[in-house]
Design a protein around this motif. Structure first.
Motif, short mmCIF file in Angstrom:
data_model
loop_
_atom_site.label_atom_id
_atom_site.label_comp_id
_atom_site.label_asym_id
_atom_site.label_seq_id
_atom_site.Cartn_x
_atom_site.Cartn_y
_atom_site.Cartn_z
N CYS A 164 11.81 5.59 19.61
CA CYS A 164 11.72 7.14 19.97
C CYS A 164 12.88 7.99 19.30
O CYS A 164 12.67 8.84 18.61
N LYS A 165 14.05 7.03 19.16
CA LYS A 165 15.20 8.01 18.48
C LYS A 165 15.43 7.69 17.22
O LYS A 165 16.19 8.55 16.66
N GLU A 166 14.90 6.72 16.67
CA GLU A 166 15.24 6.17 15.30
C GLU A 166 15.17 7.36 14.26
O GLU A 166 16.03 7.64 13.52
N VAL A 167 13.86 8.04 14.13
CA VAL A 167 13.72 8.85 13.03
C VAL A 167 14.34 10.18 13.38
O VAL A 167 14.69 11.04 12.56
N ARG A 168 14.44 10.41 14.68
CA ARG A 168 14.93 11.71 15.06
C ARG A 168 16.29 12.05 14.83
O ARG A 168 16.79 12.97 14.61
N ASN A 169 17.10 10.87 15.26
CA ASN A 169 18.40 10.88 14.91
C ASN A 169 18.73 11.14 13.69
O ASN A 169 19.77 11.95 13.14
N ARG A 170 17.77 10.49 12.61
CA ARG A 170 18.15 11.03 11.17
C ARG A 170 18.05 12.45 10.67
O ARG A 170 18.94 12.96 10.07
N TRP A 171 17.05 13.04 11.63
CA TRP A 171 16.82 14.48 11.22
C TRP A 171 17.92 15.26 11.95
O TRP A 171 18.56 16.41 11.55
N TRP A 172 18.42 14.90 13.10
CA TRP A 172 19.64 15.33 13.73
C TRP A 172 20.73 15.44 12.96
O TRP A 172 21.44 16.58 12.76
N GLN A 173 21.08 14.27 12.42
CA GLN A 173 22.41 14.03 11.56
C GLN A 173 22.18 14.87 10.15
O GLN A 173 23.25 15.62 9.61
N ALA A 174 20.98 14.93 9.72
CA ALA A 174 20.79 16.11 8.48
C ALA A 174 20.86 17.41 8.91
O ALA A 174 21.70 17.79 7.98
N PHE A 175 20.41 17.83 10.11
CA PHE A 175 20.56 19.33 10.53
C PHE A 175 22.02 19.50 10.63
O PHE A 175 22.67 20.39 10.13
N ALA A 223 3.72 14.55 12.44
CA ALA A 223 4.95 14.25 11.86
C ALA A 223 6.22 14.43 13.29
O ALA A 223 6.99 13.95 13.45
N LEU A 224 5.88 15.66 13.82
CA LEU A 224 6.62 16.04 14.82
C LEU A 224 6.25 14.90 16.02
O LEU A 224 7.11 14.81 17.03
N ALA A 225 5.06 14.31 16.19
CA ALA A 225 4.54 13.32 17.05
C ALA A 225 5.85 12.21 16.74
O ALA A 225 5.96 11.49 17.78
N ARG A 226 6.13 11.81 15.37
CA ARG A 226 7.05 10.65 15.23
C ARG A 226 8.43 11.33 15.74
O ARG A 226 8.93 10.19 16.14
N LEU A 227 8.72 12.42 15.55
CA LEU A 227 9.89 12.73 15.79
C LEU A 227 10.26 12.79 17.16
O LEU A 227 11.46 12.67 17.76
N PHE A 228 9.27 13.38 18.01
CA PHE A 228 9.36 13.43 19.34
C PHE A 228 8.29 12.75 19.97
O PHE A 228 7.29 13.31 20.79
N PRO A 229 8.06 11.46 19.88
CA PRO A 229 7.10 10.51 20.52
C PRO A 229 6.97 10.74 22.05
O PRO A 229 5.86 10.54 22.50
N GLU A 230 8.10 10.79 22.76
CA GLU A 230 8.18 10.93 24.32
C GLU A 230 7.24 12.09 24.68
O GLU A 230 6.73 12.11 25.75
N ALA A 231 7.18 13.05 24.02
CA ALA A 231 6.29 14.14 24.31
C ALA A 231 4.99 14.39 23.48
O ALA A 231 4.02 14.76 24.28
N LEU A 232 4.78 13.99 22.41
CA LEU A 232 3.58 14.30 21.63
C LEU A 232 2.72 13.35 21.03
O LEU A 232 1.43 13.31 20.70
N ASP A 233 3.34 11.90 21.57
CA ASP A 233 2.45 10.66 21.22
C ASP A 233 2.01 10.21 22.53
O ASP A 233 2.78 9.59 23.34
N GLY A 234 0.81 10.52 22.77
CA GLY A 234 0.29 10.00 24.13
C GLY A 234 0.62 8.54 24.53
O GLY A 234 0.85 8.18 25.63
N MET A 235 0.26 7.76 23.55
CA MET A 235 0.50 6.18 23.78
C MET A 235 1.83 5.95 24.21
O MET A 235 2.07 5.35 25.05
N VAL A 236 3.05 6.54 23.31
CA VAL A 236 4.21 6.14 23.65
C VAL A 236 4.71 6.85 24.87
O VAL A 236 5.53 6.20 25.53
N ARG A 237 4.19 8.11 25.21
CA ARG A 237 4.72 8.68 26.41
C ARG A 237 4.32 7.97 27.59
O ARG A 237 5.05 7.80 28.68
#
Length: 470
Positions: free
Chosen positions: A280-291, A434-448
């Protein structure tokens, strides 16, 4: 691929999972479909009239069968025995658990080795001064349910707790694995499955047990027996999944070393949940660091910084359709798709961080003070740029403790206007994916759903609560 007439093509899981095709099931990592397999059987035990997964054609309950192949197993769907035979996807009769069990043991419910192991394990456990009582293959009368169990070894360790030890030499059946976990949890008894060895390849029934024990396999072999005799208490050999399809070096553990606080599961280390949290954190953390880097690189327009290029590449590897969308977005909006996605990321981060920190935190727009988050959402959804994402933003906010923002009259009105004036992106749109991959806890029903099952949803994604007072 299996023959169409013998394979259920699409199954409707209880929301938020939704429809899962046979192709999607077979593409899942083992831990993913094994978790679904156990959840189906948990529901089957608890509420047989309300299936967790249904055949798309006949709406009857289905389960996940594991087909043994070289080097592993392939999952596919199968109807439960009572399903209508008229369904085009019905694959034929299934053995009832009792009949299958009888066939497996050829009428013999217990082997000499199994009996010896039960006796040895009980004797070693009784050497622990905390052991109040013990029994082998004795009916355990339930405290709150009509049907009891005959655990291989039952231990009452006084204030430390009660344990049921199942010594498994041949593969167990998935429904029985789940049924035992559910039963013993209700009775306040900790269930531990114990193998004599880990076969290679491992039967699917053993994988089902290891899944219920969150990636832990317990073995009682000669090493464990010798250590138990030396220490004067029961010692097991524990194998932890290494995340690569194998196991870490085994460790000798006592009952005291195990986590017995998490309901259905007993384990040394939770090897399944951590991998899911990391995913869940892997790709989101890359975006946060880039931000963070982009705010230094281009303080006045961080979303247009090239610092986002590696982060874009990371999410595009999961959503290849983003490349074509990026070109189309430039052609239709004369704007960079990468910057647009970065802006949406900042909007959702603002909601998530506000929910996590119990205070309003904004990463886009200059709104401040009381009601800043609501003002930001209102302003963004009022613009033609972000109005097409009213449904997406609502789906995201709904999963957070700040869901009551959606009841605010101003936001309700703006959302309605956005939907009336603009076509909405849906779950199949590359940006939503793409946003479901960045925030799967909320937008990916299977992962959530899986994280909720394991009790690992982060605070920001734990659903509606009252909006903190500003």
């Amino acid at each position: 691929m299996f023959d169409r007439k013998r394979t259920i093509r699409t199954v409707d899981f209880e929301l938020p999972r939704g429809a899962v095709s046979i192709e999607a099931l077979m593409a899942m990592p083992r831990e993913g479909w094994e978790h679904l397999r156990n959840e189906i059987n948990i529901r089957r035990q608890a509420e047989p009239a309300r299936p967790f997964a249904r055949c798309r054609l006949c709406e009857a309950g289905v389960f996940i069968r594991a087909q043994a192949v070289d080097g592993g197993h392939i999952p596919f769907y199968a109807h439960f025995p009572e399903s209508p035979k008229s369904c085009p996807w019905y694959e034929g009769g299934n053995l009832k658990p009792d009949d299958a069990r009888a066939a497996q043991y050829q009428g013999h419910q217990e082997s000499a080795l199994h009996r010896r192991l039960c006796q040895t394990i009980e004797a070693l456990a009784k050497a622990d001064p905390r052991c109040v009582s013990s029994a082998i293959d004795t009916y355990l009368r339930p405290e709150i349910h009509a049907r009891g169990r005959w655990p291989d070894v039952y231990l009452d360790m006084g204030t430390f707790g009660r344990f049921a030890l199942e010594i498994q030499l041949s593969k167990p059946f998935a429904p029985e694995v789940v049924a035992r976990h559910v039963h013993y949890e209700r009775e306040g008894v900790r269930l531990i499955w114990i193998f004599r060895e880990l076969e290679d390849p491992l039967p699917q029934g053993f994988h089902d047990v290891i899944t219920m024990q969150r990636g832990n396999a317990f073995v009682f072999d000669n090493d464990a027996e010798a250590a138990s005799i030396e220490k004067g208490t029961l010692i097991l050999k524990c194998y932890l999944e290494d995340g690569k399809g194998g196991y870490l070096k085994s460790r000798l553990v006592t009952l005291d070393d195990l986590d017995i606080t998490t309901g259905l599961s007993v384990f040394l280390e939770d090897r399944r949940s951590e991998r899911l949290v990391k995913y869940c954190k892997e790709v989101r953390n890359r975006w946060w660091q880039a931000f963070q880097q982009a705010k230094t690189d281009k303080p006045s327009s961080p979303f247009y910084s090239e610092k986002f290029a590696p982060a874009w590449a990371s999410v595009r590897s999961y959503v290849p359709e983003l490349s074509a969308w990026k070109e189309n977005y430039w052609a239709s909006h004369s704007d960079r798709g990468q910057a647009h996605l970065a802006s949406l990321f900042a909007i959702l981060c603002s909601v998530a961080h506000s929910a996590e920190q119990d205070k309003e935190v904004l990463h886009i727009t200059r709104h401040s003070g009381d009601g800043a988050l609501l003002a930001m959402l209102n302003s963004k959804l009022s613009s033609a740029t972000f109005a097409p994402y009213a449904n997406l933003i609502e789906a995201f906010v709904t999963t957070t403790p700040l869901a009551n923002l959606l009841d605010r009259p101003s936001l309700r009105k703006i959302q309605g206007n956005a939907r009336s004036a603009h076509d909405q992106v849906d779950r199949e749109h590359p940006v939503w994916k793409a946003l479901a991959r960045l925030f799967p806890e909320a937008l990916d029903g299977m992962v959530r759903a899986e994280m909720a099952d394991l009790g690992r949803l982060p605070k920001w994604a734990t659903g509606p609560q009252a909006l903190p007072s500003s």
